[in-house]
Design an enzyme around this catalytic site. Structure first.
Site, mmCIF file in Angstrom:
data_model
loop_
_atom_site.group_PDB
_atom_site.id
_atom_site.type_symbol
_atom_site.label_atom_id
_atom_site.label_comp_id
_atom_site.label_asym_id
_atom_site.label_seq_id
_atom_site.Cartn_x
_atom_site.Cartn_y
_atom_site.Cartn_z
ATOM 1 C CG HIS A 155 -4.336 28.244 -40.071
ATOM 2 N ND1 HIS A 155 -4.447 28.973 -38.922
ATOM 3 C CD2 HIS A 155 -3.629 27.143 -39.715
ATOM 4 C CE1 HIS A 155 -3.837 28.367 -37.933
ATOM 5 N NE2 HIS A 155 -3.347 27.250 -38.366
ATOM 6 C CD GLU A 258 -6.843 26.355 -38.341
ATOM 7 O OE1 GLU A 258 -6.299 25.520 -39.095
ATOM 8 O OE2 GLU A 258 -6.455 26.566 -37.171
#
Ligand code: TA6
Length: 287
Positions: A155, A258
């Protein structure tokens, strides 16, 4: 847990007390420096010598047991997003990972191997290669006797000069789920600009994404493998104000791109089967 200090490499890999008393690893290479907290196996800094950081870290981030670090590269496993009665984005990013191996090549690249304890039937390893680029590989093996399903995501929060200065390439024509509209759409912009809150899961894409940043005179390249989902997120004004561990104005200097396997692209592993999610993050000169 073995003492991470046994893996130190003089002048290249140092174990130190990090923010909040968490243990952090400091890496120096001929091209770059990096910082990793064992908490969450969280890469909290990577920068090429003489450049601005590649990764964004919130000035308001917490660094405490049980709390996710806001910024850098949170390791999302074994689920993405909220789950009733459990922490959002899984337990890997707030777990204390173990440093199991460290090495350095003759040229100076430093490779770290970390493992996630207490992951049930999953064996979870994380390989971090610090060189002119930063290469992250999350390796998940099913050690159980039945098929196992999981979501995963690196992420990554990128540091940018200004949100209105950057554009994202590589997603044109890709279908995405818009979490704000709760609807699917197809990306039509040849270069995606961000001028409001964005929270999109691009689907069935193995594409490399580039963040073109004239303000920092660089392109950030996110090249991935073993990933079918790419998430683009910026909280913008209102959500930034609702996040206690994120400055009200910090949306201006970050964007998340991400790399993972989410929702319809969750991974199913047969017993003894392995999956590797990899992202290589580079800072390149503008064309
Ligand atoms: O990846 C985007 C996202 O799922 C957003 O919806 C937002 O919730 C973000 O992750 C941050 O989640 P966190 O749990 O770290 O606050």
């Amino acid at each position: 847990m073995s003492d991470p200090k046994q893996h130190e490499i003089a002048g290249h890999l140092t174990v130190a007390a990090g923010n909040g008393g968490l243990t952090k690893l400091l890496i120096e290479t001929p091209w770059s420096t990096a910082e990793i907290h064992l908490h969450g196996a969280h890469v909290t800094d990577f920068r090429k010598t003489g450049e601005p950081p590649l990764l964004f870290i919130s000035a308001a981030s917490e660094f405490a047991p049980g709390k996710a670090i806001r910024g850098g590269v949170p390791v999302i496993f074994p689920w993405f997003g909220p789950r009733e009665g459990f922490p959002a984005h899984g337990f890997a990013r707030t777990a204390e990972w173990h440093l199991t191996r460290a090495s350095r090549t003759r040229e100076g690249a430093v490779t770290l191997h970390l493992s996630l304890p207490d992951a049930g039937d999953f064996e979870v390893g994380y390989r971090i290669v610090v060189a002119e680029t930063l290469t992250l590989s999350l390796i998940v093996t099913n050690r159980g006797s039945a098929a196992a399903v999981f979501e995963t995501c690196l992420h990554t929060y990128f540091q940018i000069s200004a949100i209105d200065a950057v554009s994202l390439n590589g997603l044109t024509g890709t279908r995405y789920f818009d979490k704000l509209l709760d609807a699917e759409a197809v990306e039509t912009a040849p270069a995606l600009k961000i001028g409001s809150e964005v929270d999109r899961v691009y689907q069935d894409t193995a594409a490399t994404v580039e963040i073109v940043d004239p303000g920092f005179q660089r392109r950030i390249r996110v090249a991935k493998s073993g990933s079918a989902s790419t998430v683009v997120w910026n909280p913008w004004i209102d959500k930034s104000k609702r996040m206690a561990d994120f400055g009200d104005e910090e949306y201006r200097q970050m964007v998340c791109v991400e790399s993972g396997n989410i929702a319809g692209h969750a991974v199913t592993l047969a017993p003894a089967q392995r999956a590797v999610l990899q992202a290589e993050l580079s800072s390149l000169a503008l064309d």
